[in-house]
Design an enzyme around this catalytic site. Structure first.
Site, PDB file in Angstrom:
ATOM      1  N   HIS A 133       0.826  -1.218   0.000  1.00  0.00           N
ATOM      2  CA  HIS A 133       0.000   0.000   0.000  1.00  0.00           C
ATOM      3  C   HIS A 133       0.859   1.267   0.000  1.00  0.00           C
ATOM      4  O   HIS A 133       0.551   2.244   0.689  1.00  0.00           O
ATOM      5  CB  HIS A 133      -0.936   0.033   1.211  1.00  0.00           C
TER       6      HIS A 133
ATOM      7  N   ASN B 135     -10.346  -2.325   3.138  1.00  0.00           N
ATOM      8  CA  ASN B 135     -10.158  -2.314   1.681  1.00  0.00           C
ATOM      9  C   ASN B 135     -11.468  -1.922   1.004  1.00  0.00           C
ATOM     10  O   ASN B 135     -12.496  -1.776   1.662  1.00  0.00           O
ATOM     11  CB  ASN B 135      -9.741  -3.704   1.182  1.00  0.00           C
TER      12      ASN B 135
ATOM     13  N   TYR C 275       1.298  -4.312  12.010  1.00  0.00           N
ATOM     14  CA  TYR C 275       1.305  -2.894  11.624  1.00  0.00           C
ATOM     15  C   TYR C 275       2.170  -2.045  12.544  1.00  0.00           C
ATOM     16  O   TYR C 275       2.994  -1.257  12.086  1.00  0.00           O
ATOM     17  CB  TYR C 275      -0.132  -2.354  11.555  1.00  0.00           C
TER      18      TYR C 275
HETATM   19  C1  HEM Z   1      -2.019 -10.964   7.831  1.00  0.00           C
HETATM   20  C2  HEM Z   1      -2.383 -10.160   6.861  1.00  0.00           C
HETATM   21  C3  HEM Z   1      -1.812  -8.791   6.664  1.00  0.00           C
HETATM   22  C4  HEM Z   1      -0.605  -8.276   7.027  1.00  0.00           C
HETATM   23  C5  HEM Z   1       0.524  -8.992   7.763  1.00  0.00           C
HETATM   24  C6  HEM Z   1      -0.571  -6.908   6.597  1.00  0.00           C
HETATM   25  C7  HEM Z   1       0.490  -6.040   6.770  1.00  0.00           C
HETATM   26  C8  HEM Z   1       0.536  -4.739   6.344  1.00  0.00           C
HETATM   27  C9  HEM Z   1       1.651  -3.861   6.498  1.00  0.00           C
HETATM   28  C10 HEM Z   1       2.977  -4.231   7.158  1.00  0.00           C
HETATM   29  C11 HEM Z   1       1.317  -2.661   5.968  1.00  0.00           C
HETATM   30  C12 HEM Z   1       2.190  -1.424   5.867  1.00  0.00           C
HETATM   31  C13 HEM Z   1       1.908  -0.530   7.028  1.00  0.00           C
HETATM   32  C14 HEM Z   1       2.726   0.726   6.993  1.00  0.00           C
HETATM   33  O1  HEM Z   1       3.933   0.649   6.755  1.00  0.00           O
HETATM   34  O2  HEM Z   1       2.143   1.824   7.249  1.00  0.00           O
HETATM   35  C15 HEM Z   1      -0.025  -2.769   5.491  1.00  0.00           C
HETATM   36  C16 HEM Z   1      -0.754  -1.754   4.945  1.00  0.00           C
HETATM   37  C17 HEM Z   1      -2.105  -1.821   4.704  1.00  0.00           C
HETATM   38  N1  HEM Z   1      -2.895  -2.940   4.804  1.00  0.00           N
HETATM   39 FE1  HEM Z   1      -2.331  -4.758   5.389  1.00  0.00          FE
HETATM   40  N2  HEM Z   1      -1.752  -6.603   5.980  1.00  0.00           N
HETATM   41  C18 HEM Z   1      -2.542  -7.731   6.005  1.00  0.00           C
HETATM   42  C19 HEM Z   1      -3.812  -7.846   5.513  1.00  0.00           C
HETATM   43  C20 HEM Z   1      -4.610  -6.782   5.164  1.00  0.00           C
HETATM   44  C21 HEM Z   1      -6.034  -6.843   4.956  1.00  0.00           C
HETATM   45  C22 HEM Z   1      -6.869  -8.099   5.084  1.00  0.00           C
HETATM   46  C23 HEM Z   1      -6.439  -5.577   4.677  1.00  0.00           C
HETATM   47  C24 HEM Z   1      -7.821  -5.048   4.415  1.00  0.00           C
HETATM   48  C25 HEM Z   1      -8.919  -5.613   4.862  1.00  0.00           C
HETATM   49  C26 HEM Z   1      -5.279  -4.725   4.691  1.00  0.00           C
HETATM   50  C27 HEM Z   1      -5.285  -3.368   4.449  1.00  0.00           C
HETATM   51  C28 HEM Z   1      -4.176  -2.573   4.483  1.00  0.00           C
HETATM   52  C29 HEM Z   1      -4.210  -1.165   4.169  1.00  0.00           C
HETATM   53  C30 HEM Z   1      -5.427  -0.355   3.776  1.00  0.00           C
HETATM   54  C31 HEM Z   1      -2.909  -0.704   4.313  1.00  0.00           C
HETATM   55  C32 HEM Z   1      -2.438   0.730   4.093  1.00  0.00           C
HETATM   56  C33 HEM Z   1      -2.579   1.498   5.376  1.00  0.00           C
HETATM   57  C34 HEM Z   1      -2.325   2.963   5.104  1.00  0.00           C
HETATM   58  O3  HEM Z   1      -3.155   3.584   4.422  1.00  0.00           O
HETATM   59  O4  HEM Z   1      -1.303   3.477   5.581  1.00  0.00           O
HETATM   60  N3  HEM Z   1      -4.182  -5.490   4.984  1.00  0.00           N
HETATM   61  N4  HEM Z   1      -0.484  -4.053   5.708  1.00  0.00           N
END
Ligand code: HEM
Length: 469
Positions: free
Chosen positions: A24, A96, A306
């Site tokens: 993202h 999402n 996160y």
């Molecule tokens: C075990 C599953 C998941 C892991 C380990 C994971 C991990 C991460 C990580 C490490 C980031 C970067 C955060 C940052 O550096 O600011 C991220 C961003 C993000 N993830 Fe996940 N994620 C997972 C599943 C999901 C799911 C299922 C969704 C939605 C339902 C999701 C939505 C997002 C969104 C929207 C961002 C961006 C946040 C922002 O706008 O700064 N992720 N994710």
């Protein structure tokens, strides 16, 4: 070398970048508010849901796979992150634009993301890796169907829905727990690009989303969403014929109707993008009294992942950056020193630097304690043992929700996406599609043989992705 101002300036330039988000990375943000219009206090005691309450919100939308400089208009899931600065501290809903996800086991998430990013040798995106992975994880076919459908390339976040996707929990004043899903429905109408339109847009500008969003807010056309919840009493989880904590499944709207809660309005462009959007640290671990987790394994892993990412990407005290600092006066902690310790928490007495202490420093407030989340030790309690479980909902989406024109576009989009793949991978994926429905497999096979010129989508296309939308 004695021109210190020069050295200072050059040194600062060398430090103007921070690591981009591992996923993202490309995103767009805005500030605004959430107003409660309907009373759901029988389900939750969270102050953010008290009738009439208005709460400041910081939103960030994103694509998943692209790097920070990626073009906006790619076929990809869109992130939908909301930070609510509630009176009890920050509540983050990191969702999402789809109600489900590709996998339901966190262990598969890093591999899944690897298939979306660049190949280690070619340094290019690899459709072979994507479909190889999906073909081995049939639970992904539900989300892949949505990704390849009309909803695959949103024109911008203003014209798409947002979903918390996971099952979370609420608890009320009496300590009763309810399972909950969050939905944000666009009030602007749905708008999506075809592949061809998206290519034209990218040829013109790589920042189409940023332009649309910034200009809309700048000219006073504030985007709005209506928030709904689906509610399931705690004891009913065992009674469903699907696993209500499986992130690859929706909850049927017939059994769990949408309950209206309030309105989200984004009405301000941040004065500084880096400060408010790049520095924004969203985390599912940010919950407030009245809102909690569930036995969803993916959600549990995200509670860890996160904050860990933020400590690495932003630094130890990232929670005190302006985008992330709670606005509530009653949020206290005994965090101490380290990089970025630019806050004070001496609580008016320098002796109160540990806890518990005799000097009147903050203490834990047991009145906001979460009721126990019952765990019975049976890891397979919600296991779906019928072999068709992963195909039932994508089948309903394909046969009952989409009309023939939508199915045709789905076939074409998918055939185009898998065109570069080897025959072996294609055959494995066709077999997955065949399990969903024979027409699905046949349709994609036919579209692969004779690609069709795409028709533009209806201007206000509102293709539902859930049976009762
Ligand atoms: C075990 C599953 C998941 C892991 C380990 C994971 C991990 C991460 C990580 C490490 C980031 C970067 C955060 C940052 O550096 O600011 C991220 C961003 C993000 N993830 Fe996940 N994620 C997972 C599943 C999901 C799911 C299922 C969704 C939605 C339902 C999701 C939505 C997002 C969104 C929207 C961002 C961006 C946040 C922002 O706008 O700064 N992720 N994710």
């Amino acid at each position: 070398m004695q021109d210190y101002q020069l050295i200072e300036k050059l040194a600062h330039q060398n430090r103007e970048r921070i690591p981009e988000r591992a996923v993202h990375a490309k995103g767009w943000g805005a500030q605004g508010k959430f107003t409660v219009t309907h009373d759901i206090t029988k389900y939750t005691c969270a102050k953010v849901f008290r009738p009439g309450t208005t709460t400041e919100v910081l939103a960030r939308w994103s694509t998943v796979a692209g790097e920070m400089g990626a073009a906006d208009t790619e076929r990809d899931v869109r992130g939908f992150s909301l930070k609510f600065y509630t009176p009890d501290g920050n509540w983050d809903l990191v969702g999402n634009n789809t109600p489900i996800f590709f996998v339901r086991d966190a262990y598969k998430f890093p591999d899944f993301i690897r298939t979306q990013k660049r190949h280690p040798k070619t340094n290019m995106r690899s459709p072979e890796a994507m479909f190889d992975f999906w073909a081995a994880q049939p639970e992904s076919v539900h989300q892949v169907t949505i990704l390849m459908s009309d909803r695959g390339i949103p024109v911008n976040p203003m014209h798409m829905n947002g979903y918390g996707s996971h099952t979370f929990s609420f608890w009320n004043e009496a300590g009763e727990r309810f399972w909950v899903k969050f939905h944000f429905k666009t009030q602007q109408g749905h708008k999506y690009y075809t592949n061809k339109e998206a290519e034209e847009v990218i040829g013109r500008t790589r920042e189409a989303t940023q332009e649309d969003l910034y200009n809309a807010i700048d000219t006073g056309n504030f985007p709005k969403w209506t928030m709904f919840v689906q509610i399931m009493p705690e004891a009913d989880a065992d009674k469903q014929d699907f696993n209500p904590f499986d992130l690859t499944k929706v909850w049927p709207h017939g059994a769990f109707p949408l309950i209206e809660v309030g309105e989200l309005e984004m009405n301000r462009n941040p004065d500084n993008y880096f400060q408010m959007v790049e520095n924004a640290a969203y985390s599912p671990s940010n919950v407030v009294p009245g809102i909690g987790y569930s036995p969803d394994k993916m959600l549990q892993a995200r509670v860890f992942s996160y904050a860990d990412a933020h400590r690495y990407r932003l630094g130890t005290h990232y929670e005190m950056l302006p985008a992330n600092a709670p606005k509530a006066a009653n949020v206290n902690h005994y965090h101490k020193d380290g990089p970025m310790r630019f806050f004070t928490n001496d609580f008016g007495n320098p002796d109160a630097y540990y806890e518990p202490n005799q000097y009147g420093g903050p203490v834990a407030d047991p009145s906001v304690k979460e009721p126990p989340l019952r765990i019975d030790g049976d890891a397979d309690r919600y296991h779906q043992d019928h072999v068709d479980a992963d195909y039932v909902q994508p089948r309903a989406l394909y046969t009952e929700v989409m009309d023939q024109a939508e199915r045709d576009r789905l076939h074409s989009n998918m055939a185009a996406a898998m065109a570069p793949c080897s025959d072996a991978v294609k055959e494995r994926w066709y077999a997955v599609l065949g399990r969903v429905h024979p027409d699905y497999e046949a349709g994609v096979r036919a579209a692969a043989k004779s690609p069709k010129e795409e028709n533009a989508l209806p201007v206000d296309s509102d293709t539902p992705v859930e049976a009762a939308e």
